[in-house]
Write a protein that holds these residues in place. Structure first.
Motif, PDB file in Angstrom:
ATOM      1  N   MET B   1       0.855  -1.169   0.087  1.00 23.64           N
ATOM      2  CA  MET B   1       0.158   0.165  -0.169  1.00 23.64           C
ATOM      3  C   MET B   1       0.753   1.321  -0.032  1.00 23.64           C
ATOM      4  O   MET B   1       0.440   2.167  -0.689  1.00 23.64           O
ATOM      5  CB  MET B   1      -1.035  -0.098   1.328  1.00 23.64           C
ATOM      6  CG  MET B   1      -2.044   0.946   1.224  1.00 23.64           C
ATOM      7  SD  MET B   1      -2.962   0.860  -0.069  1.00 23.64           S
ATOM      8  CE  MET B   1      -3.843   2.420  -0.461  1.00 23.64           C
ATOM      9  N   ARG B   2       1.931   1.312   0.739  1.00 23.37           N
ATOM     10  CA  ARG B   2       2.948   2.252   0.991  1.00 23.37           C
ATOM     11  C   ARG B   2       3.392   2.666  -0.495  1.00 23.37           C
ATOM     12  O   ARG B   2       3.353   3.594  -0.853  1.00 23.37           O
ATOM     13  CB  ARG B   2       3.820   2.030   1.865  1.00 23.37           C
ATOM     14  CG  ARG B   2       4.736   3.455   2.313  1.00 23.37           C
ATOM     15  CD  ARG B   2       5.656   2.988   3.321  1.00 23.37           C
ATOM     16  NE  ARG B   2       6.648   2.248   2.842  1.00 23.37           N
ATOM     17  CZ  ARG B   2       7.633   2.361   1.979  1.00 23.37           C
ATOM     18  NH1 ARG B   2       7.965   3.502   1.709  1.00 23.37           N
ATOM     19  NH2 ARG B   2       8.538   1.528   1.724  1.00 23.37           N
ATOM     20  N   ILE B   3       4.186   1.487  -0.961  1.00 25.40           N
ATOM     21  CA  ILE B   3       4.578   1.603  -2.282  1.00 25.40           C
ATOM     22  C   ILE B   3       3.696   2.012  -3.319  1.00 25.40           C
ATOM     23  O   ILE B   3       3.719   2.936  -4.321  1.00 25.40           O
ATOM     24  CB  ILE B   3       5.384   0.365  -2.817  1.00 25.40           C
ATOM     25  CG1 ILE B   3       6.236  -0.043  -1.908  1.00 25.40           C
ATOM     26  CG2 ILE B   3       5.814   0.350  -4.376  1.00 25.40           C
ATOM     27  CD1 ILE B   3       6.907  -1.362  -2.176  1.00 25.40           C
ATOM     28  N   PHE B   4       2.316   1.578  -3.278  1.00 18.85           N
ATOM     29  CA  PHE B   4       1.364   2.078  -4.394  1.00 18.85           C
ATOM     30  C   PHE B   4       1.281   3.657  -4.082  1.00 18.85           C
ATOM     31  O   PHE B   4       0.981   4.301  -5.308  1.00 18.85           O
ATOM     32  CB  PHE B   4      -0.125   1.264  -3.899  1.00 18.85           C
ATOM     33  CG  PHE B   4      -1.135   1.780  -4.857  1.00 18.85           C
ATOM     34  CD1 PHE B   4      -1.244   1.140  -5.932  1.00 18.85           C
ATOM     35  CD2 PHE B   4      -2.160   2.605  -4.317  1.00 18.85           C
ATOM     36  CE1 PHE B   4      -2.422   1.280  -6.729  1.00 18.85           C
ATOM     37  CE2 PHE B   4      -3.032   3.209  -4.991  1.00 18.85           C
ATOM     38  CZ  PHE B   4      -3.319   2.453  -6.266  1.00 18.85           C
ATOM     39  N   ILE B   5       1.191   4.184  -2.833  1.00 19.91           N
ATOM     40  CA  ILE B   5       0.825   5.657  -2.800  1.00 19.91           C
ATOM     41  C   ILE B   5       2.017   6.144  -3.293  1.00 19.91           C
ATOM     42  O   ILE B   5       2.010   7.418  -3.943  1.00 19.91           O
ATOM     43  CB  ILE B   5       0.286   6.106  -1.139  1.00 19.91           C
ATOM     44  CG1 ILE B   5      -0.840   5.242  -0.840  1.00 19.91           C
ATOM     45  CG2 ILE B   5       0.425   7.399  -1.199  1.00 19.91           C
ATOM     46  CD1 ILE B   5      -1.357   5.494   0.483  1.00 19.91           C
ATOM     47  N   GLN B   6       3.069   5.670  -2.878  1.00 15.22           N
ATOM     48  CA  GLN B   6       4.466   6.443  -3.386  1.00 15.22           C
ATOM     49  C   GLN B   6       4.281   6.489  -5.042  1.00 15.22           C
ATOM     50  O   GLN B   6       4.750   7.686  -5.401  1.00 15.22           O
ATOM     51  CB  GLN B   6       5.705   5.582  -2.912  1.00 15.22           C
ATOM     52  CG  GLN B   6       6.839   6.304  -3.074  1.00 15.22           C
ATOM     53  CD  GLN B   6       6.886   7.217  -1.926  1.00 15.22           C
ATOM     54  OE1 GLN B   6       7.015   7.108  -0.607  1.00 15.22           O
ATOM     55  NE2 GLN B   6       7.054   8.398  -2.264  1.00 15.22           N
ATOM     56  N   GLN B   7       4.037   5.436  -5.523  1.00 18.03           N
ATOM     57  CA  GLN B   7       4.100   5.435  -7.011  1.00 18.03           C
ATOM     58  C   GLN B   7       2.867   6.373  -7.639  1.00 18.03           C
ATOM     59  O   GLN B   7       3.333   6.981  -8.529  1.00 18.03           O
ATOM     60  CB  GLN B   7       3.882   4.178  -7.585  1.00 18.03           C
ATOM     61  CG  GLN B   7       5.147   3.199  -7.498  1.00 18.03           C
ATOM     62  CD  GLN B   7       6.379   3.515  -8.254  1.00 18.03           C
ATOM     63  OE1 GLN B   7       5.928   4.535  -9.180  1.00 18.03           O
ATOM     64  NE2 GLN B   7       7.488   3.073  -8.005  1.00 18.03           N
ATOM     65  N   LEU B   8       1.786   6.414  -6.894  1.00 15.89           N
ATOM     66  CA  LEU B   8       0.673   7.558  -7.076  1.00 15.89           C
ATOM     67  C   LEU B   8       1.129   8.709  -7.448  1.00 15.89           C
ATOM     68  O   LEU B   8       0.827   9.656  -8.380  1.00 15.89           O
ATOM     69  CB  LEU B   8      -0.482   7.133  -6.455  1.00 15.89           C
ATOM     70  CG  LEU B   8      -1.732   7.655  -6.784  1.00 15.89           C
ATOM     71  CD1 LEU B   8      -2.174   7.108  -7.930  1.00 15.89           C
ATOM     72  CD2 LEU B   8      -2.838   7.739  -5.705  1.00 15.89           C
ATOM     73  N   ILE B   9       1.946   9.272  -6.119  1.00 18.40           N
ATOM     74  CA  ILE B   9       2.464  10.433  -5.990  1.00 18.40           C
ATOM     75  C   ILE B   9       3.294  10.755  -7.209  1.00 18.40           C
ATOM     76  O   ILE B   9       3.155  11.850  -7.980  1.00 18.40           O
ATOM     77  CB  ILE B   9       3.149  10.868  -4.784  1.00 18.40           C
ATOM     78  CG1 ILE B   9       1.943  10.685  -3.569  1.00 18.40           C
ATOM     79  CG2 ILE B   9       3.685  12.069  -4.629  1.00 18.40           C
ATOM     80  CD1 ILE B   9       2.667  10.889  -2.244  1.00 18.40           C
ATOM     81  N   PHE B  10       4.344   9.639  -7.593  1.00 20.28           N
ATOM     82  CA  PHE B  10       5.186   9.898  -8.586  1.00 20.28           C
ATOM     83  C   PHE B  10       4.581  10.150  -9.934  1.00 20.28           C
ATOM     84  O   PHE B  10       4.925  11.073 -10.725  1.00 20.28           O
ATOM     85  CB  PHE B  10       6.203   8.807  -8.654  1.00 20.28           C
ATOM     86  CG  PHE B  10       7.124   9.038  -9.680  1.00 20.28           C
ATOM     87  CD1 PHE B  10       8.316   9.867  -9.864  1.00 20.28           C
ATOM     88  CD2 PHE B  10       7.125   8.006 -10.706  1.00 20.28           C
ATOM     89  CE1 PHE B  10       9.027   9.972 -10.895  1.00 20.28           C
ATOM     90  CE2 PHE B  10       7.849   8.105 -11.942  1.00 20.28           C
ATOM     91  CZ  PHE B  10       8.784   9.010 -11.882  1.00 20.28           C
ATOM     92  N   GLY B  11       3.563   9.365 -10.117  1.00 17.26           N
ATOM     93  CA  GLY B  11       2.672   9.345 -11.358  1.00 17.26           C
ATOM     94  C   GLY B  11       2.071  10.866 -11.299  1.00 17.26           C
ATOM     95  O   GLY B  11       1.912  11.236 -12.566  1.00 17.26           O
ATOM     96  N   ILE B  12       1.705  11.171 -10.417  1.00 18.32           N
ATOM     97  CA  ILE B  12       0.787  12.593 -10.604  1.00 18.32           C
ATOM     98  C   ILE B  12       1.855  13.576 -10.746  1.00 18.32           C
ATOM     99  O   ILE B  12       1.423  14.470 -11.446  1.00 18.32           O
ATOM    100  CB  ILE B  12      -0.015  12.926  -9.043  1.00 18.32           C
ATOM    101  CG1 ILE B  12      -1.287  11.933  -8.957  1.00 18.32           C
ATOM    102  CG2 ILE B  12      -0.423  14.360  -9.220  1.00 18.32           C
ATOM    103  CD1 ILE B  12      -1.830  12.110  -7.922  1.00 18.32           C
ATOM    104  N   GLN B  13       2.866  13.567 -10.176  1.00 18.80           N
ATOM    105  CA  GLN B  13       4.094  14.608 -10.473  1.00 18.80           C
ATOM    106  C   GLN B  13       4.454  14.685 -12.078  1.00 18.80           C
ATOM    107  O   GLN B  13       4.371  15.559 -12.727  1.00 18.80           O
ATOM    108  CB  GLN B  13       5.327  14.294  -9.717  1.00 18.80           C
ATOM    109  CG  GLN B  13       6.467  15.211 -10.139  1.00 18.80           C
ATOM    110  CD  GLN B  13       7.769  14.509 -10.304  1.00 18.80           C
ATOM    111  OE1 GLN B  13       8.063  13.534  -9.325  1.00 18.80           O
ATOM    112  NE2 GLN B  13       8.457  14.759 -11.217  1.00 18.80           N
ATOM    113  N   LEU B  14       4.629  13.395 -12.517  1.00 19.01           N
ATOM    114  CA  LEU B  14       4.801  13.097 -13.928  1.00 19.01           C
ATOM    115  C   LEU B  14       3.742  13.613 -14.772  1.00 19.01           C
ATOM    116  O   LEU B  14       3.968  14.154 -15.799  1.00 19.01           O
ATOM    117  CB  LEU B  14       5.167  11.565 -14.123  1.00 19.01           C
ATOM    118  CG  LEU B  14       6.028  11.354 -15.296  1.00 19.01           C
ATOM    119  CD1 LEU B  14       7.374  11.736 -15.341  1.00 19.01           C
ATOM    120  CD2 LEU B  14       6.139   9.495 -15.446  1.00 19.01           C
ATOM    121  N   GLY B  15       2.519  13.152 -14.171  1.00 17.82           N
ATOM    122  CA  GLY B  15       1.292  13.452 -15.221  1.00 17.82           C
ATOM    123  C   GLY B  15       1.094  15.098 -15.159  1.00 17.82           C
ATOM    124  O   GLY B  15       0.850  15.438 -16.308  1.00 17.82           O
TER     125      GLY B  15
END
Lengths: 339, 377
Positions: B1-15
């Motif tokens: 879950m932690r990694i999921f949110i971490q990747q989500l934040i990275f994804g939103i930044q990239l996005g």
């Protein structure tokens, strides 16, 4: 009967002429110029086949390098991977002799063209739903997906590519023969399509799809056929190129290649076969000629491209043709566009 | 879950970076129905401007314990952002004036001067009038003066030629032509970039202090990521204001609805199109600068190509010409890429964009938020 005789004679003359030319050129020509010549041939096939889709049928496809890649990789996979598997059982497939090489090349060509044609069928299907720019993006996306897949499939070398492909087309000094045979096939095919009743339906789809549909043209069939034929020819170009270069890597089939082929079609005049041929030669030879400019050459090349588009938007030839004899039938007029 | 949110934040930044570039694509597509392939390269130029401004032009101080230097650096970084937006906006306008307007309206006499500069550019390079920007701003400005002089002379000489050509040019505004011209401009910027910036990859060091914040459940969010998110959100809000509540924005919407009717209503379409390109260029410039300064990627003359294409895909996913659609598409693209990049299929990162694209085009050909226009016969 006479026409049939004439055709047989024409085909024979073409074959013998190409064979002799190929023998002559291979002995006389500098290897560098020879390579440029073969490259010209390959790109003429690509440009003319894209012109079938883009210029004659009016389907805005700009991902032609995808089909080129499929052909090249499937052809190379036959000579590098599949042929060694079956050669033990069927010894007549042995490479090394002229007969064996030609046989293997033909098998590679058939496989490459079939698979590229099937890819064309798959890409042609969305063209039933998408129009204009959207289709262009989808085809470009397809080419890019193929590129990334090739980068990731390890059995065909991944990013390193396939190396050490036997130079099947060069055996017996026939490289020029094979490449220009396909050049002639693609040009004659385009000409025959454009001058036949079937071709009229293709042109009608380009001019106005809805009107064509209303007049009873099976637009679905026309579009998918154009995609299949065009991509099969691109596949043939891929097979020939792979067996000439001896080493292929995904980078040869990147988006820049797609763009280059599209540029050839537009620069020559979309819909004009002569234009595609001339533009293919120009765009392959021009960077070589500009080589003395060293670093500036690509800048000048791109400026020339923009200047061409601004000063002659319809392309070098527009929709005109040179050297298409009109013995029997008047060429379908494509000028008066319907409103 | 932690990694999921971490990747989500990275994804939103990239996005959000993709969204900034996608906005330029979508606005130009909205007003001109033109795929501006050169837009990704404007983003590249933005990153280079960030690089030169940070390394040579502005007095950035070495980061140390001195809090004064930190504040100064942050102010300078904002200046770099504005500079990069300004120059990229100008670049966007120049591109439009130089290539797309003659394509639309036919070559005119004034185009002779633009072509004069186009010819002067390679000439100036050939005689090494421009030194590398890193050789110092003075020598670079001297080169620019020479370039302008040559360009003006050639431009006047070109006037009769252009007149001769323009009388013989048949305007045939086809989509394919516009596309090839855009590709030509893109090639020009990339290859020009090789000459101006040099082929070596450049790298911007840490100019602004970075801090990691821990938020719930051990998820780490970086101050640069936060800055990228906030700045892009701010720019998007400004854009929204411009498009919805100003006269220019109204004109833009009118043009995207029907360009001929807009002309008849007295809208100066050429001017509004220029403004559109300026805004698009500024957004791309901001994106490029933030990527260079805040995420420390390597900058090469070709580095705008792939983000450009992906942003363009994002614009198409959202529906070309649709501004909220571009933002949505950008976020989808960034998140998808972050998740694929974080999984075991990370080598397929670049393919995911196009797979999503093809699927969405097949299901909803006009994009997620686009209107399906039925064709009247």
């Amino acid at each position: 009967m006479r026409i049939l005789m004439l055709r047989v004679i024409a085909i024979l003359v073409t074959f013998i002429g190409l064979y002799m030319l190929s023998q002559f050129v291979t002995y006389q020509m500098d290897p560098y110029y020879f390579q440029v010549l073969i490259e010209c041939g390959v790109y003429i096939i690509l440009a003319v086949s894209l012109n079938l889709i883009n210029g004659i049928t009016g389907q805005f496809s700009i991902g032609h390098a995808g089909f080129f890649a499929v052909g090249a990789y499937v052809g190379a996979a036959w000579t590098m991977i599949w042929q060694p598997m079956v050669v033990e059982r069927y010894s007549f497939l042995q490479m090394g002799t002229l007969h064996g090489d030609i046989l293997n090349l033909l098998i590679a060509l058939i496989l490459g063209m079939t698979s590229a044609g099937m890819a064309g069928f798959v890409v042609g299907l969305p063209s039933l739903r998408l129009r204009g720019d959207y289709l262009a993006i989808a085809t470009l996306g397809f080419a890019e997906v193929i590129y990334v897949l090739l980068l990731n499939i390890n059995s065909v070398g991944g990013a390193r590519g396939l190396n050490g492909i036997p130079t099947l087309i060069s055996s017996g000094n026939l490289a020029l023969f094979w490449v220009f045979l396909f050049v002639i096939i693609s040009i004659v095919l385009s000409r025959n399509i454009m001058q036949s009743v079937r071709g009229l339906t293709w042109l009608s789809v380009r001019e106005d799809e809805i009107a064509a549909d209303a007049m009873g043209v099976d637009t679905t069939k026309v579009k998918v056929t154009a995609f299949v034929i065009g991509s099969a020819l691109a596949g043939a170009a891929g097979v020939l190129y792979a067996h000439f270069l001896t080493g292929i890597s995904p980078d040869i089939f990147s988006m820049n290649t797609s763009i280059l082929i599209t540029t050839m079609v537009v620069l020559g005049g979309s819909g004009s076969v002569t234009g595609s041929v001339i533009a293919a030669i120009v765009l392959i030879v021009l960077p070589e000629v500009l080589r003395f400019l060293k670093n500036d050459r690509m800048v000048i090349y791109s400026v020339l491209l923009i200047v061409m588009m601004l000063t002659r938007p319809q392309g070098i030839f527009g929709t005109k043709e040179i050297g298409f004899p009109k013995w029997r039938r008047k060429q379908p007029k494509t000028e008066g566009r319907s409103a | 879950m932690r990694i999921f949110i971490q990747q989500l934040i990275f994804g939103i930044q990239l996005g959000s970076l993709y969204a900034l570039i996608a906005l330029g694509y979508t606005m130009v597509y909205g007003v001109l129905s033109l795929i501006n392939f050169a837009h990704g390269d404007v983003y590249m130029v933005g990153a280079y401007i960030g690089f030169y401004a940070c390394t040579y032009w502005l007095p950035f101080q070495r980061l140390s314990a001195d809090p004064h230097a930190t504040v100064m650096n942050i102010i300078l970084a904002v200046v770099v952002l504005l500079l990069s937006m300004l120059l990229c906006g100008v670049l966007g306008v120049v591109i439009e004036r130089f290539a797309y307007r003659p394509l639309r309206n036919g070559l005119g006499i004034t185009d002779a001067h633009f072509w004069g500069f186009a010819i002067a550019l390679p000439v100036a390079f050939h005689f090494h009038l421009f030194h590398r920007l890193s050789d110092g701003a003075g020598r670079f400005l001297f080169g620019i003066m020479w370039f302008l002089l040559i360009g003006m002379i050639v431009g006047y000489a070109l006037r009769p030629v252009i007149r001769w050509i323009s009388l013989r040019t048949v305007l045939s505004p086809s989509r394919l032509n516009a596309l090839i011209t855009a590709i030509g401009v893109s090639l020009l910027l990339e290859n020009g970039g090789w000459l101006v910036f040099g082929p070596n990859p450049e790298f911007i060091g840490t100019m602004v202090p970075e801090k990691n914040f821990k938020i719930l459940g051990g998820v780490i969010i970086n101050s640069s990521q936060l800055a990228i998110l906030v700045i892009s959100l701010l720019l998007m809000l400004i854009l929204r204001h411009i498009v919805l509540y100003t006269r220019t924005g109204k004109a833009m919407r009118a043009i995207s609805h029907d360009i001929d009717a807009a002309k008849m209503m007295g809208i100066n379409t050429d001017q509004v199109i220029s403004v559109t390109f300026a805004i698009g260029g500024a957004l791309a410039g901001a994106g490029g600068m933030m990527v260079g300064v805040l995420t420390h990627v390597q900058i090469t003359p070709l580095f705008g190509l792939l983000p450009g294409i992906k942003a363009f895909v994002a614009a198409v996913i959202g529906g070309p010409g649709n501004i909220p659609g571009a933002v949505l598409g950008g976020i989808i693209m960034g998140v998808a890429e972050a998740f694929v990049g974080g999984s075991s299929f990370s080598t397929y990162r670049d393919a995911i964009a196009f797979t999503i694209l093809i699927i969405i085009l097949l299901v909803r050909p006009a994009g997620l938020l686009g209107r399906n226009v039925t064709e009247k016969v």
